[in-house]
Design an enzyme around this catalytic site. Structure first.
Site, PDB file in Angstrom:
ATOM      1  N   ARG A   1       0.837  -1.209   0.000  1.00  7.77           N
ATOM      2  CA  ARG A   1       0.000   0.000   0.000  1.00  7.77           C
ATOM      3  C   ARG A   1       0.866   1.251   0.000  1.00  7.77           C
ATOM      4  NH1 ARG A   1      -4.604  -0.043   4.431  1.00  7.77           N
ATOM      5  NH2 ARG A   1      -4.941   2.011   3.496  1.00  7.77           N
TER       6      ARG A   1
ATOM      7  N   CYS B   1      -0.850   6.642   8.699  1.00 11.76           N
ATOM      8  CA  CYS B   1      -1.285   5.314   8.256  1.00 11.76           C
ATOM      9  C   CYS B   1      -2.459   5.515   7.313  1.00 11.76           C
ATOM     10  CB  CYS B   1      -1.647   4.426   9.454  1.00 11.76           C
ATOM     11  SG  CYS B   1      -2.985   5.064  10.480  1.00 11.76           S
TER      12      CYS B   1
END
Length: 282
Positions: A179, A239
């Site tokens: 990611r 995040c």
């Protein structure tokens, strides 16, 4: 009280007048997050005397972004209703793959609670050791929690944009490698892949041993060093939605670095057309 406490320590402290035990289990907001109802699970079984910290509700519900910090007045009101007050020693635990007690730890510190710890190994370790649990909704009295917020522990979109240019603070991303690099699309709709330019990557799962306990000391420090982070310098964590960024922040705290957290994280940065996005490795 240490920032990281053992199950043995907690078992010996249960029942102390100033001790409050808090279940902060949360399963996430992104598509594909584990199914489950943490509040219902809490009612089925929890550490005796614990209360449930609802991360999904103790948030700014007017924001389009998930789990953003609530206004200080709302946070203080929720803490009072849970019996968490000024002077309480608070021990947090969870039973989530995302180790969400770290998010509650950060929130409590932002809003003025200082004697806050995380239970090493969480509820899974407590249960595995055959320690007592109870069910139902606990009864507790309201306690005064002062309305306060320390913005120095929080970073905004504008501050993060400025930091891309200045590089004044190291930025560390807790998401998975694919990611971060952009090899995997972001699970949120209309959200770009990749990462904040100049940021480093340390998947939050690397801060734990196989049994779910925290790495500590040299083993923990080695993970930050492997990500290219110097814990003697300022640090901001990020995040997907500000949840696992708190895991990195707590790990850094165990090593003496009290950094800040970008609350909007990639759910804000990645969906904003005005922000630069980087692809590939750090």
């Amino acid at each position: 009280m240490d920032a990281l406490v053992t199950t043995e320590w907690l078992a010996n402290e249960l029942g102390a007048n100033d001790l409050r035990v808090v279940d902060a289990t949360y399963f996430g907001s992104v598509p594909g997050s584990p199914d489950g109802d943490p509040a219902a699970n809490f009612e089925k079984a929890h550490i005796p005397g614990a209360v449930f910290f609802d991360i999904a509700e103790i948030a700014d519900l007017n924001s389009p972004l998930p789990t953003m910090l609530p206004p200080p007045e709302k946070f203080a009101s929720r803490m009072q209703s849970l019996g968490l007050g000024d002077g309480s020693r608070i021990v947090l635990y969870d039973n989530s793959h995302y180790h969400t007690s770290a998010r509650a730890w950060w929130m409590l510190r932002v809003f003025g609670a200082h004697d806050v710890a995380i239970l090493n190994g969480g509820f899974a370790k407590w249960q595995a050791e055959g320690r007592p649990v109870e069910s139902g909704k606990p009864q507790h009295r309201h306690r005064h929690f002062t309305v306060w917020a320390d913005d120095s522990q929080v970073r905004t979109l504008d501050q993060m944009k400025a930091n891309v240019d200045s590089g004044a603070e190291q930025v560390l991303d807790a998401r998975s490698g694919p990611r971060f690099t952009g090899e995997e699309p972001d699970p949120r709709p209309a959200t770009h892949a990749g990462h904040i330019p100049g940021s480093k990557n340390l998947p939050y799962t690397r801060l734990f041993n196989e049994d779910g306990t925290w790495k500590t000391g040299d083993a923990l420090n080695a993970e930050f060093e492997s990500a290219g982070i110097d814990l003697s310098k300022p640090l901001v964590t990020t995040c997907g939605s500000g949840i696992t960024a708190a895991v990195l922040l707590f790990g850094a705290h165990l090593l003496g670095n009290d950094g800040a957290l970008y609350d909007g994280s990639w759910s804000e940065w990645g969906a904003d057309m005005s922000t630069p996005k980087a692809m590939g490795a750090a």
